[in-house]
Design a protein around this motif. Structure first.
Motif, PDB file in Angstrom:
ATOM      1  N   ARG A 359      14.430  29.142  14.624  1.00 34.92           N
ATOM      2  CA  ARG A 359      14.718  28.246  13.265  1.00 34.92           C
ATOM      3  C   ARG A 359      13.060  27.682  12.810  1.00 34.92           C
ATOM      4  O   ARG A 359      12.878  27.059  13.485  1.00 34.92           O
ATOM      5  CB  ARG A 359      15.708  27.276  12.922  1.00 34.92           C
ATOM      6  CG  ARG A 359      16.600  27.724  13.201  1.00 34.92           C
ATOM      7  CD  ARG A 359      17.831  26.579  12.718  1.00 34.92           C
ATOM      8  NE  ARG A 359      18.044  25.484  13.654  1.00 34.92           N
ATOM      9  CZ  ARG A 359      18.696  24.838  14.468  1.00 34.92           C
ATOM     10  NH1 ARG A 359      19.563  23.934  13.544  1.00 34.92           N
ATOM     11  NH2 ARG A 359      18.789  23.945  15.864  1.00 34.92           N
ATOM     12  N   GLY A 405      18.398  29.202   8.046  1.00 35.69           N
ATOM     13  CA  GLY A 405      17.457  29.632   9.388  1.00 35.69           C
ATOM     14  C   GLY A 405      15.489  29.263   9.231  1.00 35.69           C
ATOM     15  O   GLY A 405      15.380  28.943   9.736  1.00 35.69           O
ATOM     16  N   SER A 406      15.697  27.556   8.434  1.00 37.51           N
ATOM     17  CA  SER A 406      14.434  27.182   8.847  1.00 37.51           C
ATOM     18  C   SER A 406      15.734  25.444   7.682  1.00 37.51           C
ATOM     19  O   SER A 406      16.036  25.416   7.979  1.00 37.51           O
ATOM     20  CB  SER A 406      13.684  27.256   7.421  1.00 37.51           C
ATOM     21  OG  SER A 406      14.176  27.070   6.505  1.00 37.51           O
TER      22      SER A 406
END
Length: 408
Positions: A359, A405-406
């Motif tokens: 991530r 995803g971060s």
């Protein structure tokens, strides 16, 4: 209107004269002369040697490059100056310079003054450009502190008139060069961004390339070799007048503390042409990485290559350093360059986690820098309207590179 008509007349006569010269000299003759001249200035014999910088002889790449360089000149590449000076292109360049705003150069002219100045002086300036007698003014050097107080970065602020002309050149050259750039090059290109580069880097790590070769070029924009850069521009630009004008911008000089100094290398960071010229030069690095089959992301002078082991990373670091220093005459900053894990390095202000599906996260250094800038705005905002403070803060809080995803 009279000045405009006279200017159009100048362009029409220039087009006829250029066409006559092209057909008189014969197709291809001027091209070979241009390439010999460009190669001689840029040290092309060194570039034509085989088997150095990791390039294996017998791949046929040298023959392909030679064929591309010596291809017959097409009218659209020998008449580019007329395209630069076309009215529609100039209007587009004017609006772009106005939108970018920017500080005045050495003459003190602001973007708000440009329209009136062009009305009075453009016919004369255009005539000088066509005749090859136009001389750009020196850029104004401004030193700004680097993040974390680690030295300063030099910016070159061109006068508004030269920014306008450079922007017009950029709009013509970009469609000529950009389609041939690497898919792994993301900096200062239409439809590409730092977000795309960071997401691509995460993809490589997710695919198992969990070691990064982080190359840092020392003062890249200050070290660009003019001859090598112009030789690569001349591979696609066959208009000698435009080549002369571009070189004039590279060598226009720098004013610092009231003194004009010669500009023998580098391309001023901050000028409209600088990003394209840097991509043209570093495209050779991209093509070398592609030839070797490497996974990499490059954004301007920031280049990360992803491999599967530390040993491979060390080998790649050594070979790329040789390639850059011998082939492109650039200096690798060995103190800042390193082979390591992507989650221990940062790329364009971001790092990532160590998970198999990593991530993205903002690098700690970027967080500290952002907090410092927010504090400055808030302190200045004491006693001011809340709406004004919010307006000043908004540009400092952009969206992240991905909505999923971060880590925020």
């Amino acid at each position: 209107m009279d000045g405009q008509k006279s200017a159009e007349g100048i362009i029409a006569s220039a087009q006829e004269g250029a066409k006559a010269r092209t057909w008189k000299s014969g197709e291809g003759t001027d091209t070979l002369t241009d390439e010999r001249d460009a190669g001689r200035k840029a040290g092309m014999p060194e570039d034509s040697r085989k088997g150095r910088g990791g390039t294996s002889p017998g791949t046929g790449r040298e023959h392909q490059a030679s064929a591309a360089v010596t291809e017959t000149s097409r009218p659209e590449t020998t008449m580019l100056l007329e395209e630069v000076l076309r009215r529609e292109n100039l209007v587009k360049a004017y609006h772009k310079v106005r939108a970018n705003k920017g500080a005045p150069g050495v003459d003190g002219m602001t973007v708000d003054d440009l329209k009136a100045y062009l009305k009075d002086h453009w016919p004369r300036i255009k005539e000088q450009i066509v005749a090859g007698t136009y001389i750009p003014q020196p850029v104004r050097r401004v030193d700004i502190p680097k993040p974390g107080g680690k030295g300063t970065r030099s910016l070159g602020i061109a006068v508004v008139l030269d920014r306008f002309i450079q922007q017009a050149i950029l709009q013509v050259l970009t469609p000529l060069f950009d389609p041939h750039f690497s898919e792994s090059s993301f900096g200062f290109r239409p439809g590409r961004s730092a977000r795309d580069a960071v997401l691509k880097a995460r993809q490589y790590v997710e695919e198992g390339y969990r070691v990064v070769v982080d190359l840092d070029l020392e003062k890249f924009f200050d070290r660009v070799n003019h001859d090598m850069c112009m030789a690569r521009v001349a591979r696609r630009v066959k208009d000698k007048r435009l080549l002369k004008l571009i070189r004039a911008y590279l060598t226009s000089g720098i004013m610092y503390e009231g003194v004009v100094r010669a500009h023998t290398e580098g391309t001023p960071q901050g000028s409209p042409l600088s990003p394209l010229l840097s991509n043209i030069l570093l495209d050779e690095l991209d093509k070398e990485l592609e030839r070797r089959g490497h996974r990499f992301c490059r954004y301007a002078d920031d280049c990360n290559t992803y491999v599967k082991s530390h040993e491979a990373g060390v080998r790649v670091m050594a070979s790329l350093t040789r390639f850059l220093e011998k082939r492109l005459r650039l200096t690798v900053n060995r103190d800042k360059s390193a082979v390591g894990r992507p989650w221990a390095r940062k790329f364009l202000g971001y790092s990532m986690t160590w998970h198999r599906k990593p991530r993205l996260k903002v690098a700690p250094e970027s967080v500290r820098r952002l907090k410092g800038r927010i504090r400055q705005v808030v302190r200045k905002g004491r006693g001011r309207a809340v709406g004004r403070v919010i307006t000043d803060l908004a540009p400092l809080l952009p969206a992240g590179p991905s909505t999923s995803g971060s880590q925020r």
